[in-house]
Scaffold this motif. Structure first.
Motif, short mmCIF file in Angstrom:
data_model
loop_
_atom_site.label_atom_id
_atom_site.label_comp_id
_atom_site.label_asym_id
_atom_site.label_seq_id
_atom_site.Cartn_x
_atom_site.Cartn_y
_atom_site.Cartn_z
N SER A 87 0.72 -1.08 0.06
CA SER A 87 0.12 0.01 -0.07
C SER A 87 1.00 1.19 -0.01
CB SER A 87 -0.97 0.05 1.20
OG SER A 87 -1.60 -0.89 1.35
N LEU A 88 1.92 1.36 0.73
CA LEU A 88 2.88 2.49 0.98
C LEU A 88 3.50 2.68 -0.34
CD1 LEU A 88 4.26 1.80 4.56
CD2 LEU A 88 2.67 3.67 3.71
N SER A 89 4.03 1.56 -1.01
CA SER A 89 4.52 1.70 -2.54
C SER A 89 3.55 2.11 -3.44
CB SER A 89 5.20 0.43 -2.72
OG SER A 89 4.19 -0.73 -2.99
N GLY A 90 2.33 1.76 -3.36
CA GLY A 90 1.14 2.19 -4.14
C GLY A 90 1.20 0.95 -5.42
N GLU A 91 1.72 -0.01 -5.43
CA GLU A 91 1.88 -1.06 -6.50
C GLU A 91 0.68 -1.98 -6.21
OE1 GLU A 91 5.57 -2.93 -7.41
OE2 GLU A 91 6.87 -1.34 -6.21
N VAL A 92 0.09 -2.36 -7.25
CA VAL A 92 -0.79 -3.62 -7.19
C VAL A 92 -0.04 -4.88 -7.63
CG1 VAL A 92 -2.67 -4.58 -8.22
CG2 VAL A 92 -2.66 -1.94 -8.14
N ALA A 93 0.50 -5.46 -6.52
CA ALA A 93 1.22 -6.55 -6.60
C ALA A 93 1.22 -7.34 -5.38
CB ALA A 93 2.87 -6.30 -6.85
N GLY A 94 1.92 -8.69 -5.28
CA GLY A 94 1.71 -9.51 -4.11
C GLY A 94 0.68 -10.51 -4.30
N THR A 95 0.32 -11.30 -3.05
CA THR A 95 -0.56 -12.24 -3.20
C THR A 95 -1.85 -11.99 -3.09
OG1 THR A 95 1.11 -13.73 -1.82
CG2 THR A 95 -1.02 -14.49 -1.99
N LEU A 96 -2.61 -12.77 -3.63
CA LEU A 96 -4.33 -12.47 -3.63
C LEU A 96 -4.80 -13.76 -3.69
CD1 LEU A 96 -6.87 -10.75 -3.97
CD2 LEU A 96 -6.64 -11.07 -6.43
N THR A 97 -5.24 -13.97 -2.49
CA THR A 97 -6.21 -15.24 -2.02
C THR A 97 -7.67 -15.22 -2.37
OG1 THR A 97 -6.08 -14.88 0.08
CG2 THR A 97 -4.26 -16.09 -0.61
N VAL A 98 -8.36 -15.94 -3.27
CA VAL A 98 -9.68 -15.80 -3.39
C VAL A 98 -10.42 -17.27 -3.18
CG1 VAL A 98 -11.41 -15.10 -4.97
CG2 VAL A 98 -9.37 -14.13 -5.04
N THR A 99 -11.30 -17.48 -2.41
CA THR A 99 -11.86 -18.79 -2.49
C THR A 99 -13.54 -18.51 -2.98
OG1 THR A 99 -10.90 -19.97 -0.57
CG2 THR A 99 -13.11 -20.61 -1.11
N ALA A 100 -13.97 -19.23 -3.90
CA ALA A 100 -15.15 -19.18 -4.55
C ALA A 100 -15.95 -20.38 -4.33
CB ALA A 100 -15.01 -18.84 -6.12
N VAL A 101 -17.42 -20.30 -4.27
CA VAL A 101 -18.38 -21.46 -4.38
C VAL A 101 -18.07 -22.24 -5.70
CG1 VAL A 101 -19.87 -20.37 -2.70
CG2 VAL A 101 -20.15 -20.11 -5.07
N THR A 102 -18.52 -23.30 -5.73
CA THR A 102 -18.20 -24.12 -6.85
C THR A 102 -18.87 -23.75 -8.27
OG1 THR A 102 -19.98 -25.68 -6.01
CG2 THR A 102 -17.68 -26.39 -5.61
N SER A 103 -19.76 -23.17 -8.15
CA SER A 103 -20.78 -22.62 -9.09
C SER A 103 -19.90 -21.46 -9.83
CB SER A 103 -22.14 -22.34 -8.69
OG SER A 103 -23.06 -23.35 -8.43
N ALA A 104 -19.23 -20.59 -9.16
CA ALA A 104 -18.55 -19.74 -9.58
C ALA A 104 -17.26 -20.09 -10.48
CB ALA A 104 -18.11 -18.62 -8.84
#
Length: 307
Positions: A87-104
């Motif tokens: 956030s301080l660097s303003g970069e859109v980077a790093g880990t993104l963890t997402v869990t979705a229901v099976t239909s998605a």
């Protein structure tokens, strides 16, 4: 514990979460013996056994449960620190963890792929789970974001709708109702309905709709996935109500027919949610904004499903 390493905590947390050394090793891309050695060294540092072995199953000891909770806190705080630095660097980077229901799973990979083309420095981790497992993960705050349809009122989350979820009644093209121009709900209650397991968001939406009309459906067969239901419908076992996002290929191939039923299709929303107290990373915030602004257009373009 002062001699425990972060790597040992990561490995222990993965083993405890999966209840399996093998699955933990696969997740972290190490050999099973390497994982076992590090967990054994952690036990030596603690001075107590962390797991109990009953046959082929492993369970946490009392000390193991305490350490598991502490490990989640430590690793979660480090993940938040990574997000704060990003956030301080303003970069859109790093880990993104997402869990979705099976239909998605039928549309979310398209959206995630488009997002990664825009932000290639994001490292995604996508997990698909049934509704019950997803709700457990929300409760344990295991991920950045979650994608689901019906959001329970008792969840302490922020829910952001981003995509229309169109639920239609479908049957085999050879079904007697396939050629009908107008089908009443009363007629449907006399048909063999194939449904998801109890607790499924899609099933809940459909059952509540019928209840609002003073009717109910009598499940003929309960199946554990939308894929299994599609196969059952195509085989002529019965009819079902499914999200059109699940049916693009089958409709295009003429293997499944959308029935013309009064009150259908039902139009609900897909939501991306997160815990209210969650400090979202720039990657998570950007993904929410991306879903809101471009999700519907991209899915319409990719799915090309019309009714």
């Amino acid at each position: 514990m002062i001699h425990a390493t972060l790597q040992q905590l990561r490995l222990f947390e993965a083993v405890a979460r999966h209840k399996s050394f093998t699955r933990a090793a696969e997740e972290i891309h190490l050999s099973q013996p390497a994982v076992s050695i590090q967990v054994k060294r952690l036990e030596e540092n603690v001075g107590k056994a962390l797991f109990e072995h009953v046959g082929r199953r492993i369970t946490l000891t009392e000390v193991g449960r305490e350490l598991y909770d502490a490990s989640k806190d430590v690793l979660g705080r480090l993940a938040e620190l990574d997000g704060a630095i990003d956030s301080l660097s303003g970069e859109v980077a790093g880990t993104l963890t997402v869990t979705a229901v099976t239909s998605a799973k039928y549309f979310l990979p398209h959206l995630l792929g488009a997002f990664l083309r825009r932000y290639p420095d994001v490292e995604p981790k996508l997990k698909v789970a049934n509704r019950a497992s997803l709700l457990e993960r929300v409760g344990d705050n295991e991920d950045d974001l979650y994608v689901m349809g019906h959001v329970p009122d008792d969840l302490d989350v922020e829910a952001v709708p981003f995509l229309e979820n169109v639920i239609a009644v479908v049957a085999s093209p050879n079904h007697p109702l396939a050629s009908k121009r107008k089908i009443t709900l009363k007629q449907l209650t006399e048909e063999r309905f194939l449904v998801r397991e109890s607790g499924s968001g899609n099933r809940k939406v459909v059952e509540e709709f019928f209840e609002d009309q003073g009717l109910s459906i009598n499940p003929y067969m309960e199946l554990g996935s939308a894929e299994a239901i599609k196969q059952g419908v195509m085989a002529g076992l019965g009819i079902s109500a499914l999200s059109l996002h699940n049916l693009r290929l089958e409709i295009a191939a003429g293997q499944i027919k959308v029935l013309k039923v009064e009150g259908f299709p039902l139009r609900r929303r897909w939501n991306v949610i997160h815990r209210k107290e969650k400090n979202l990373s720039p990657a998570a915030q950007s993904f929410i904004e991306f879903l809101q602004t471009e999700g519907q257009h991209l899915v319409n373009e990719a799915m090309q499903v019309k009714i």
